[in-house]
Design an enzyme around this catalytic site. Structure first.
Site: not given
Length: 360
Positions: A277, A338, A325
């Site tokens: 990914f 992040h 999130r």
């Protein structure tokens, strides 16, 4: 809102207990009245409000709950009862032997005496840390025993708050030595929580407010971490996420909004390089502007990670439903935010983005 200083006012109305309807009425009245000479409207707010709608230049709360929330944000001590005493923070240490034998009892006593625990951590002190913290005592006869005790196991470090916390905690502790405490004040904490066969007392408290500030900084230093609102979330949810950052007590020491270069994205996620990914993740991170911040707070790295929530938003919804999130992520790659994984990573990431490590 960030273009210059704001005037933040607490407005009260003496003859009524509920000021909000009166303020809203004033706003609505101003918006409904066409412009006429100033002399005919003596009650009108002066200055720039003459030419602009109050709605456009003032933030007005719709309810007591909203008002209370905003008062707490801008004026955190607004609702503290005004007395001659001062709300303070002090450091308390529960040394290893007492912590092992009577943890629950001493913690209950602290709460019963009106203290609130603002911060706490359990730490095994190294010899170097103990010598640094107790350097003023290093030439005393009892220092070898103190050094042995403090490095023998976990110490519980507490930041305690209440009115006149420093003096109150010192009074509760009693005389400085166990022998004096037992003779002069047998009800003091040092007398009641003495540990058999150990000559030194098992509790520590800051001597003065200045000492408390220094000692708290020793055990709870301010940290910096890098926080990033990813492009998709920055586009749709920037304001909501920024509000959660502020509500969590972080100081935004530095901030800028820009698109990451491929080099920067690769640096952030170098641990994932080679994984299937990885390329998709880098593309996701460079597709538009991100909000990049240096957040400052005690224990900032870990607290930001907790506020973000688990990497997978589906897991976040189950285990941390109030996390960023859980509320704002699209999927596991475009998962809103992040953050640095540890202090070392935080410093390197800050240097990568802002070109420096020193934060004022």
């Amino acid at each position: 809102m960030m273009s210059g200083p704001c005037h933040i006012l607490v407005i009260t109305k003496k003859e009524a207990t509920d000021a909000i309807p009166h303020w809203k009425e004033l706003r609505e009245l101003r918006e409904s009245v066409p412009d006429e000479p100033k002399a005919e409207k003596p009650d009108r707010l002066e200055g720039t409000m003459e030419t602009e709608s109050i709605l456009n230049i003032c933030d007005v709360q719709d309810s007591v709950e909203d008002a209370s929330r905003q008062l707490a944000f801008f004026f955190p001590n607004f609702y503290i009862k005004k007395t001659d005493q001062k709300v303070e923070k002090t450091l308390a240490l529960i040394r290893p032997s007492l912590l092992k034998e009577r943890r629950h009892s001493i913690m209950q006593r602290i709460k019963d005496d009106g203290f609130k625990i603002a911060m706490q951590k359990e730490i095994i002190l190294s010899e170097e840390q103990t010598r640094e913290f107790y350097k003023e005592h290093e030439n005393q006869d009892y220092f070898p025993v103190l050094l042995e005790q403090m490095t023998s196991g976990p110490t519980l470090v507490l930041a305690l708050t209440r009115e006149n916390a420093v003096a109150h905690w010192r009074d509760l502790l009693g005389p400085k030595t166990v022998e004096e405490a037992k003779k002069e004040n047998p009800n003091s904490l040092r007398a009641k929580y003495a540990v058999n066969n150990i000559p030194i007392d098992q509790l520590h408290g800051s001597s003065t407010p200045d000492d408390a500030q220094k000692e708290l900084q020793f055990f709870f230093p301010q940290e910096h971490t890098l926080a990033l609102i990813k492009p998709a979330a920055a586009k749709k949810h920037k304001d909501d996420i920024m509000q959660k950052v502020k509500d969590a007590g972080f100081t935004i020491s530095k901030i800028k909004e820009e698109a990451l270069t491929r080099e920067m994205a690769t640096q952030f996620y170098k641990d994932h390089k080679g994984k299937p990914f990885f390329e998709e993740l880098v593309t996701c991170m460079t597709e538009g502007p991100s909000v990049i911040m240096v957040l400052t707070k005690v224990n900032a790295v870990e607290e930001w990670r907790q506020l973000m929530g688990p990497t997978d938003p589906e897991v976040a919804k189950e285990t941390s439903p109030e996390s960023i999130r859980a509320r704002f992520a699209q999927d596991i790659l475009s998962n809103a935010v992040h953050g640095s994984s540890n202090r070392e990573h935080a410093l390197k990431s800050i240097e990568c983005v802002f070109g420096e490590i020193d934060i004022d």
